[in-house]
Design a protein around this motif. Structure first.
Motif, PDB file in Angstrom:
ATOM      1  N   LYS A 585       0.449  -0.964  -0.294  1.00 53.19           N
ATOM      2  CA  LYS A 585       0.452   0.433   0.076  1.00 53.19           C
ATOM      3  C   LYS A 585       1.010   0.692  -0.240  1.00 53.19           C
ATOM      4  N   ASP A 586       1.562   0.716   0.805  1.00 50.24           N
ATOM      5  CA  ASP A 586       2.917   2.431   0.373  1.00 50.24           C
ATOM      6  C   ASP A 586       4.791   2.160   0.308  1.00 50.24           C
ATOM      7  N   PRO A 587       4.969   1.928  -1.155  1.00 50.93           N
ATOM      8  CA  PRO A 587       5.978   1.636  -1.370  1.00 50.93           C
ATOM      9  C   PRO A 587       7.178   2.173  -1.195  1.00 50.93           C
ATOM     10  N   GLY A 588       6.719   3.263  -1.670  1.00 52.74           N
ATOM     11  CA  GLY A 588       7.927   4.570  -1.777  1.00 52.74           C
ATOM     12  C   GLY A 588       7.712   4.669  -2.873  1.00 52.74           C
ATOM     13  N   LEU A 589       8.449   3.356  -3.508  1.00 51.83           N
ATOM     14  CA  LEU A 589       8.951   4.078  -5.463  1.00 51.83           C
ATOM     15  C   LEU A 589       8.685   2.897  -6.293  1.00 51.83           C
ATOM     16  N   VAL A 590       7.733   3.352  -7.598  1.00 47.84           N
ATOM     17  CA  VAL A 590       7.259   2.369  -8.016  1.00 47.84           C
ATOM     18  C   VAL A 590       8.364   2.442  -9.637  1.00 47.84           C
ATOM     19  N   TYR A 591       8.107   1.218  -9.727  1.00 47.66           N
ATOM     20  CA  TYR A 591       9.167   1.126 -11.310  1.00 47.66           C
ATOM     21  C   TYR A 591       7.380   0.929 -12.249  1.00 47.66           C
ATOM     22  N   ASP A 592       7.361   2.339 -12.740  1.00 50.40           N
ATOM     23  CA  ASP A 592       6.470   1.911 -14.040  1.00 50.40           C
ATOM     24  C   ASP A 592       6.509   2.077 -14.945  1.00 50.40           C
ATOM     25  N   ALA A 593       5.537   1.191 -15.907  1.00 49.44           N
ATOM     26  CA  ALA A 593       5.389   0.925 -17.280  1.00 49.44           C
ATOM     27  C   ALA A 593       4.877   1.143 -17.839  1.00 49.44           C
ATOM     28  N   ASP A 594       4.478   1.540 -19.370  1.00 46.47           N
ATOM     29  CA  ASP A 594       3.131   1.479 -20.223  1.00 46.47           C
ATOM     30  C   ASP A 594       3.444   0.616 -21.319  1.00 46.47           C
ATOM     31  N   ALA A 595       2.041   0.979 -22.359  1.00 44.43           N
ATOM     32  CA  ALA A 595       2.416  -0.141 -23.785  1.00 44.43           C
ATOM     33  C   ALA A 595       3.188  -0.332 -24.202  1.00 44.43           C
ATOM     34  N   ASN A 596       3.551   1.000 -24.266  1.00 46.20           N
ATOM     35  CA  ASN A 596       4.380   1.598 -25.807  1.00 46.20           C
ATOM     36  C   ASN A 596       5.766   0.701 -25.406  1.00 46.20           C
ATOM     37  N   ASP A 597       6.350   1.049 -23.814  1.00 46.78           N
ATOM     38  CA  ASP A 597       7.538   0.531 -22.896  1.00 46.78           C
ATOM     39  C   ASP A 597       7.974  -1.547 -23.803  1.00 46.78           C
ATOM     40  N   TYR A 598       6.603  -1.787 -23.338  1.00 49.42           N
ATOM     41  CA  TYR A 598       6.433  -3.296 -23.306  1.00 49.42           C
ATOM     42  C   TYR A 598       6.026  -3.444 -25.521  1.00 49.42           C
ATOM     43  N   ALA A 599       5.666  -3.044 -25.927  1.00 49.67           N
ATOM     44  CA  ALA A 599       5.902  -3.704 -27.643  1.00 49.67           C
ATOM     45  C   ALA A 599       7.722  -2.809 -28.051  1.00 49.67           C
ATOM     46  N   SER A 600       7.923  -1.318 -27.061  1.00 42.17           N
ATOM     47  CA  SER A 600       9.678  -1.940 -27.250  1.00 42.17           C
ATOM     48  C   SER A 600      10.131  -2.751 -26.827  1.00 42.17           C
ATOM     49  N   PHE A 601       9.962  -3.544 -25.815  1.00 44.35           N
ATOM     50  CA  PHE A 601      10.934  -4.908 -25.291  1.00 44.35           C
ATOM     51  C   PHE A 601      10.603  -5.881 -26.189  1.00 44.35           C
ATOM     52  N   LEU A 602       9.146  -5.942 -26.727  1.00 48.19           N
ATOM     53  CA  LEU A 602       8.899  -6.622 -28.306  1.00 48.19           C
ATOM     54  C   LEU A 602       9.893  -6.835 -29.051  1.00 48.19           C
ATOM     55  N   CYS A 603       9.882  -5.110 -29.559  1.00 38.94           N
ATOM     56  CA  CYS A 603      10.676  -4.873 -30.870  1.00 38.94           C
ATOM     57  C   CYS A 603      12.009  -5.158 -30.824  1.00 38.94           C
ATOM     58  N   GLY A 604      12.170  -5.244 -29.252  1.00 37.09           N
ATOM     59  CA  GLY A 604      14.158  -5.752 -29.094  1.00 37.09           C
ATOM     60  C   GLY A 604      14.158  -7.147 -29.255  1.00 37.09           C
ATOM     61  N   GLN A 605      13.398  -7.990 -29.214  1.00 37.43           N
ATOM     62  CA  GLN A 605      12.882  -9.539 -28.780  1.00 37.43           C
ATOM     63  C   GLN A 605      12.957 -10.068 -30.261  1.00 37.43           C
ATOM     64  N   GLY A 606      12.465  -9.563 -31.076  1.00 34.04           N
ATOM     65  CA  GLY A 606      13.023  -9.444 -32.594  1.00 34.04           C
ATOM     66  C   GLY A 606      11.895  -9.455 -33.432  1.00 34.04           C
ATOM     67  N   TYR A 607      10.491  -9.668 -32.419  1.00 32.36           N
ATOM     68  CA  TYR A 607       8.939  -9.461 -33.026  1.00 32.36           C
ATOM     69  C   TYR A 607       8.634  -8.832 -34.184  1.00 32.36           C
ATOM     70  N   ASP A 608       8.647  -8.674 -35.186  1.00 32.13           N
ATOM     71  CA  ASP A 608       8.683  -7.666 -36.357  1.00 32.13           C
ATOM     72  C   ASP A 608       7.062  -6.963 -36.237  1.00 32.13           C
ATOM     73  N   THR A 609       6.661  -5.902 -37.442  1.00 35.02           N
ATOM     74  CA  THR A 609       5.626  -4.993 -36.814  1.00 35.02           C
ATOM     75  C   THR A 609       4.226  -5.915 -36.934  1.00 35.02           C
ATOM     76  N   PRO A 610       4.083  -6.867 -38.110  1.00 35.62           N
ATOM     77  CA  PRO A 610       3.265  -7.408 -38.531  1.00 35.62           C
ATOM     78  C   PRO A 610       2.754  -8.372 -37.413  1.00 35.62           C
ATOM     79  N   THR A 611       3.975  -9.041 -36.190  1.00 34.00           N
ATOM     80  CA  THR A 611       3.402  -9.637 -35.089  1.00 34.00           C
ATOM     81  C   THR A 611       3.183  -9.292 -33.781  1.00 34.00           C
ATOM     82  N   LEU A 612       3.974  -7.909 -33.631  1.00 37.53           N
ATOM     83  CA  LEU A 612       3.451  -7.449 -32.760  1.00 37.53           C
ATOM     84  C   LEU A 612       2.047  -6.757 -33.020  1.00 37.53           C
ATOM     85  N   ARG A 613       1.411  -6.827 -34.253  1.00 37.03           N
ATOM     86  CA  ARG A 613       0.009  -6.131 -34.019  1.00 37.03           C
ATOM     87  C   ARG A 613      -0.788  -7.090 -33.775  1.00 37.03           C
ATOM     88  N   LEU A 614      -0.615  -8.758 -34.178  1.00 34.07           N
ATOM     89  CA  LEU A 614      -1.759  -9.456 -33.083  1.00 34.07           C
ATOM     90  C   LEU A 614      -1.141  -9.222 -31.746  1.00 34.07           C
TER      91      LEU A 614
END
Length: 754
Positions: A585-614
């Protein structure tokens, strides 16, 4: 394990602990139960444990000592006992050189089903007035609306954000929703139903009902499973609303139905989603839970899902996506043990949930390997496992207790007319057998060999099985053997599971013949994490799914390796540790992320644009600008798969957001073994406002032999908050991540066993 000194003492203990307040125990004066822990068991002194403990008590207490003061004598996996002591006596015993610790045995008096109290979330905890506005979506096998756990007395109308519906069919006109269960749907794209299936959102196997009640079941006094685990049943957020999405039937849970349920849940307006369903896919876009939870995340909804029941070996987890919360199963301090009394008077104590008591009558006992049904083509190698129907000869087994060499998964003993079963199964000794319609107790292989030797050496071997009793597990919490382990075979530098939560012997609402049932599995662990996440969200309704997950992970309690044997580094079993709802309930700090961060992660994992859009369902495009490495994903844990026998360096870029005090300075505190060199730049972070985000780099260096690992931690400390992240570096052959673990993708995934 504990061995009872006598049946009378056991009965007195149960009466004292569950029927009378301590102040009424005139027979033990002003004493109360204390646990005396003495470390590991002395070799060869198992039979002498009780006498040693009595002698210690007599020498310590003196002339006022009574043998009735000793309640339990622990003798198998550790050394210790439970005794009635005064405060002064407890202090005196704690100072003895052979004693590790002495503490009150107050937790044996369970006021609830146990798990939420064990996690430090009591019934009277501080709660937000927004709790009744939280809607938990449960994607599972449906729900039983008649359960007391879902009574809507005192509830107002559903929150205005709710857009869902209650699906009623001609096949089940009695199914109704209310102001607690505000929505229910069912899905069966194949149109194929089993004989036990009901074409409605109704739960017919208990799985979905159990999960829903753990998350958000209301308070139900005097709940129990045939008298076991008696207390108050409740969920983590008992005032929250429930929306049930039935995708699991008697045969399977179709991926298409799971995705449909995710889709509806997001549109309906749920706040948190709980999914306790298995996954077999080995890529992100081939897994319905990964895809569905990604869509939920993009809409601000966290998904909590079971890690799987395929442990205890390494690389068995199949829940990889960094955007959902993957939950391992841990134990609580309540354990159920079941006595087996052999005809020669020996008393053996096994693990099970057994509501039956054969009493003091002795029954013949036979080894299943000596009773194959040869006329049906079975031999002793098959019959000893008791797994296949009709593998046992009914003429030999009927009216007997049967000793089996594997955890019971089939109907063979029942079909052969056995009156009870004794199981020798060392692989999952911490996993109580599922409820069976006859007495059962489970032992280690070593204990099973003792029983087999007794059968072989005795002309008329007999035994009896008693009803289970509750005991205190001093080692808890530890991760259950069945819980799936990492490392992550899809993205080795993302730590999975994320966290652990209670998943062994959990009392929850049920469907069918019993209103409440004790069950085990990561299916029971995931809703505990869901409930904790929902609890956090009631105080921070605008937090993102990543922020809530971060709060749970960075405040989790580290789990030691005590208890059940663990063959992998603890991080691969429990992730960041055991959930701590109050701390989150009171962590002090949080490591935040959003959909764009995860999309960038998947790009870095080798997923191409058509696959990512799935996965994203939008026009996301992979470009050089957003092609990020896994070490740049803002995850609350740090993992590095490194080459063996070579120096390595890893650079992790992270950002933390201040949710504690506006003006605060955090210092990086590193705990690491000599094999790892860890540096944080900058070593301090100074915040001047809430919501401010600052970056840092963690540099990890070292050299590891093949198959070795190094565990460390990073804690950001401002004097009030300790924001803890696990760090794990490990080496392995590249083939370990491919050849032995590749599986064909399945269109349907089975329900995780609970």
């Amino acid at each position: 394990m504990a061995i009872k000194i006598s049946l009378l003492t056991s009965l007195l203990l149960l009466v004292f602990n569950y029927a009378l307040p301590f102040s009424s125990m005139a027979s033990v004066e002003n004493r109360k139960p204390y646990i005396v822990y003495m470390g590991s068991r002395p070799e060869g002194e198992e039979r002498l444990a009780a006498s040693r403990h009595l002698s210690l008590l007599q020498k310590s207490i003196g002339s006022t000592f009574s043998s009735d003061y000793l309640l339990y004598s622990y003798k198998r996996s550790f050394d210790g006992f439970v005794a009635y002591l005064s405060e002064d006596e407890a202090q005196m015993i704690s100072e003895l050189p052979d004693v590790v610790s002495v503490f009150p045995d107050e937790e044996l008096e369970l006021e609830t089903t146990g798990s939420w109290d064990f996690l430090g979330l009591p019934e009277e905890v501080d709660r937000s007035n927004l709790e009744s506005d939280i809607i938990v979506g449960v994607i599972d096998s449906g729900i039983s609306p008649e359960s007391q756990s879902f009574d809507d007395t005192g509830y107002g109308s559903p929150p205005s954000k709710w857009k869902g519906s209650c699906q009623v069919t001609p096949d089940d006109l009695n199914f109704t929703c209310n102001n607690k269960i505000i929505g229910a749907r069912f899905y069966r794209s194949s149109g194929v139903f089993g004989s036990s299936d009901v074409r409605s959102p109704r739960d017919t196997n208990g799985h979905g009902t159990h999960v829903a009640s753990i998350v958000a079941g209301g308070l139900v006094r005097d709940a129990s499973f045939y008298g076991l685990a008696d207390g108050t049943a409740r969920g983590g957020v008992p005032s929250a609303r429930i929306a049930a999405y039935k995708v699991c039937w008697s045969s399977s849970c179709a991926s298409s139905d799971i995705l449909a349920a995710f889709d509806d849940a997001v549109a309906d307006g749920v706040d948190i989603i709980s999914v306790s369903i298995a996954s077999t896919a080995l890529n992100y876009f081939g897994d319905s839970i990964s895809i569905g939870s990604f869509g939920a995340m993009r809409n601000g909804i966290l998904t909590s899902t079971s890690a799987g029941n395929t442990g205890p070996n390494a690389r068995t987890i199949r829940k990889f996506a960094p955007w959902f919360l993957s939950v391992a199963a841990s134990t609580t301090n309540r354990k159920f043990v079941t006595e087996v009394v052999l005809g020669d008077g020996r008393i053996l104590e096994g693990i099970s949930i057994n509501r039956f008591d054969l009493g003091n009558d002795q029954y013949p006992i036979i080894y299943a390997g000596y009773a194959p049904n040869e006329t049906a083509g079975f031999n002793g190698q098959t019959s000893r496992l008791c797994g296949q129907a009709y593998s046992l000869d009914a003429n030999l087994v009927r009216g007997n207790i049967v000793l089996c060499d594997a955890r019971i998964t089939g109907p063979a003993p029942s079909l052969a007319g056995a009156v009870g079963v004794v199981v020798a199964n060392d692989t999952q000794l911490d996993y109580p057998a599922e409820y069976l319609p006859y007495p059962v107790s489970q032992f280690s292989v070593e204990a099973g060999l003792q029983i087999l030797e007794y059968i072989r050496s005795t002309g008329n071997p007999t035994a009896t099985i008693h009803k289970s009793v509750e005991t205190y597990d001093i080692w808890a919490p530890y991760v259950a053997s069945f819980s799936a382990r990492g490392p992550n075979i899809l993205t080795p530098d993302i730590l999975k599971p994320d966290i652990s939560a209670p998943g062994v012997s959990i009392l929850g609402a049920w469907s069918g013949s019993v209103p409440y049932h004790l069950a085990s599995g990561t299916s029971a662990a995931a809703p505990h994490a869901t409930g904790a996440a929902a609890y956090v969200k009631t105080f921070h309704p605008t937090w993102s799914p990543a922020a809530i997950r971060s709060a749970l992970m960075t405040t989790a309690s580290p789990i030691s390796r005590s208890g059940w044997k663990n063959t992998v580094p603890e991080e691969f079993a429990s992730g960041a540790g055991n959930i701590n709802p109050i701390g989150a309930k009171d962590p002090g700090l949080v490591y935040d992320a959003d959909a764009n961060d995860y999309a960038s992660f998947l790009c870095g994992q080798g997923y191409d644009t058509p696959t990512l859009r799935l996965i994203t369902g939008d026009d996301t495009t992979c470009t050089a600008a957003n092609n990020r490495t896994v070490w740049e994903l803002n995850h609350p844990s740090f993992a590095a798969s490194v080459p063996s026998g070579q120096p390595f360096s890893r650079f992790f870029l992270r950002a933390v957001t201040n949710v504690g005090s506006a003006y605060s300075t955090y210092t990086a505190v590193i705990t690491a073994p000599p094999t790892l060199g860890i540096h944080v730049i900058p070593p301090t972070l100074s915040f001047t406002s809430l919501g401010q985000t600052l970056q840092f780099v963690l540099i990890l260096r070292g050299e590891l032999d093949i198959g070795s690992s190094g565990s460390a931690t990073l804690v950001w400390d401002d004097g009030e908050h300790k924001v803890r992240s696990p760090i794990i570096a490990y080496s392995a052959a590249a083939s370990d991540f491919v050849a032995n673990y590749a599986q064909p993708e399945a269109a349907a995934a089975g329900v995780s066993t609970i």
